[in-house]
Design an enzyme around this catalytic site. Sequence first.
Site: not given
Length: 141
Positions: A16-19, A21
């Site tokens: 996952l990234d910082q958002y 997702v």
Amino acid sequence: MREPFEVAMKVRDYELDQYRVVNNATYASYCQHVRHEFLASIGLAADEVAATGDALALAELSLKYLNALRSGDEFVVTARVSGTTAARVFIEHTIYRLPDRQVVLQGQATVVFLDKAYRPTRVPALFKARLTQYLQQQQQP
């Protein structure tokens, strides 16, 4: 129409990234994984190709992002051979979220063979024969 080769997977938290997702670069890894599994399923494992001194290389990869995957999502990655030339194999990818099979990504990959000097070369006879056999089996009712 040929049925695509499929691999079921599940999103892992570290993808996952910082958002929250799946990071966009991770989808390319998913597509690579299904290509390697597909090749192994027809008797052409990437490690076996490498052991000969030759190489498989990704010449092009185009990804169209349609929806996002999130932590814990289960999904299917597909690979379908859409064409070949003397030196290239073209593969279409689709990623579906489960259980509803909502399309998450569509992509196209171009795979080339490289000789021992890492120059493009014709698709080896063994690879072409196994790929042809697979495609013929897919066309049978």
